[in-house]
Design an enzyme around this catalytic site. Structure first.
Site, short mmCIF file in Angstrom:
data_model
loop_
_atom_site.label_atom_id
_atom_site.label_comp_id
_atom_site.label_asym_id
_atom_site.label_seq_id
_atom_site.Cartn_x
_atom_site.Cartn_y
_atom_site.Cartn_z
N SER A 50 0.82 -1.21 0.00
CA SER A 50 0.00 0.00 0.00
C SER A 50 0.86 1.26 0.00
CB SER A 50 -0.92 0.02 1.22
OG SER A 50 -0.16 0.29 2.40
N ASP A 84 -1.28 -1.02 -3.81
CA ASP A 84 -2.63 -0.84 -3.28
C ASP A 84 -2.87 0.55 -2.70
OD1 ASP A 84 -5.14 -2.13 -2.82
OD2 ASP A 84 -4.69 -2.16 -0.68
N ASP A 106 -6.80 4.99 -5.84
CA ASP A 106 -7.86 5.33 -4.88
C ASP A 106 -8.22 6.82 -4.95
OD1 ASP A 106 -9.64 5.51 -2.84
OD2 ASP A 106 -8.30 4.75 -1.28
N HIS A 183 -11.93 -1.08 6.99
CA HIS A 183 -10.50 -1.27 7.18
C HIS A 183 -10.12 -1.30 8.67
CE1 HIS A 183 -10.50 0.64 3.06
NE2 HIS A 183 -9.70 -0.37 2.85
N HIS A 211 -12.64 -4.94 0.37
CA HIS A 211 -11.61 -4.40 1.25
C HIS A 211 -12.03 -4.61 2.70
CE1 HIS A 211 -9.44 -1.45 -1.70
NE2 HIS A 211 -9.82 -2.57 -2.31
N GLY A 212 -11.06 -4.62 3.59
CA GLY A 212 -11.36 -4.76 5.01
C GLY A 212 -11.80 -6.15 5.41
N SER A 214 -10.27 -8.46 6.95
CA SER A 214 -9.79 -8.95 8.25
C SER A 214 -10.89 -8.96 9.29
CB SER A 214 -8.64 -8.07 8.75
OG SER A 214 -7.50 -8.21 7.94
N ASN A 233 -9.29 -8.68 0.09
CA ASN A 233 -8.12 -8.01 0.64
C ASN A 233 -8.00 -8.24 2.14
OD1 ASN A 233 -7.90 -6.99 -1.95
ND2 ASN A 233 -7.66 -4.87 -1.29
N THR A 236 -4.97 -6.26 8.19
CA THR A 236 -4.88 -6.16 9.65
C THR A 236 -4.75 -7.52 10.32
OG1 THR A 236 -6.16 -4.10 9.61
CG2 THR A 236 -6.05 -5.27 11.70
#
Length: 285
Positions: A50, A84, A106, A183, A211-212, A214, A233, A236
């Site tokens: 990222s 990313d 982004d 996220h 995304h996010g 985790s 994705n 974390t």
């Protein structure tokens, strides 16, 4: 095994009705753990760096990118390299000098028309160089201290009709959408809007990205893939495993000064986390 492209892995996963996981790389140990976990699971994966990770390394992309691509090239399973959450146009363009086959550009914080223009420019630049471009539409909270956002908050979820128009206007290769994840979640309590995922899948002709992940429970990830999510994705969760292993080791061995003693267990913990996420993504999972 040669480094493969993100497009190849995402297209194969979409054709097979499964997901492909993309894991964040911050250190060399992250990259090694992702490769080890993918080999343990016998599954392909994407290593992604990222813009925040690049900032952590003093704004220098080349060293971390070279390390990650070297790890990928020596893996026994297919791995790709992805840049990313790129906001900086200069960083976007630096991807062409490294082994990145894809970039997530982004512009999601910009007003819609500005997002479309900036993203379309990024797509034109990328496609001229054979680089696959992902973008985001909607509000996936939790990035850089932002609060988590519920999928049902007005104005937060990605609109299927707007998503279709956005894909057509920008020419992107994949779309990250807001469907209830956030996220930087350290607990896996997110509840996704699977009806919305299915509607988005029907509305747009490109793969969807979650995304996010985790913070998303196993059963929710399986259901998301079944509903149409392709690229998953994860960031974390690796850091949680890493930090937990280091903390446990140093608590038990407070006089240790050799970082290899605690980075080894941290790398192993991340590899187990990678293998666990990969086990969720097959059509039979």
């Amino acid at each position: 095994m040669p480094l493969v492209s993100t497009a190849e892995l995402v297209e194969a996963a979409a054709a097979d009705g499964r997901g492909i996981a993309a894991f964040n790389v911050i250190t060399l140990e992250h990259a090694e753990a992702i490769a080890a976990g993918a080999e343990q699971a016998g599954a392909p994966a994407i290593l992604q760096i990222s813009e925040n990770a690049v900032k952590f390394h003093g704004g220098q992309l080349a060293a971390l990118a070279t390390a990650a691509s070297t790890v990928a090239r020596t893996s026994s399973v297919p791995l790709a390299l992805h840049l990313d959450h790129v906001v900086s146009v200069d960083l976007l363009r630096s991807a062409a000098d490294e082994d990145f086959s894809s970039v997530m550009f982004d512009a999601s914080k910009l007003p819609y028309e500005d997002n479309v223009k900036a993203t379309a420019d990024a797509v034109r630049w990328g496609h001229e160089r054979g680089i696959w471009i992902e973008a985001e539409l909607g509000k996936v909270g939790g990035k850089e201290g932002e609060p988590p956002l519920d999928a049902h908050t007005p104005g937060v979820r990605t609109s299927p009709s707007e998503a279709a128009a956005y894909v057509a206007a920008t020419g992107i290769d994949a779309l990250a959408v807001a469907v209830g994840s956030s996220h930087a979640m350290t607990e896996r309590t997110a509840s996704l809007d699977h009806t919305l995922i299915a509607r988005l899948r029907a509305a747009v002709p490109v793969p969807l990205v979650l995304h996010g992940s985790s913070g998303v429970p196993d059963e929710e990830i399986r259901a998301a893939v079944a509903s149409g999510m392709v690229k998953i994705n994860v960031g974390t969760a690796l850091n949680t495993a890493f930090t937990g292993a280091v903390r446990d080791f140093l608590t038990a061995n407070p006089s240790t000064v050799d970082p290899r003693k605690y980075l080894g267990p941290a790398r192993e913990a991340m590899a187990e986390t990678v293998a666990g996420f990969l086990s969720l993504l097959g059509p039979e999972a």
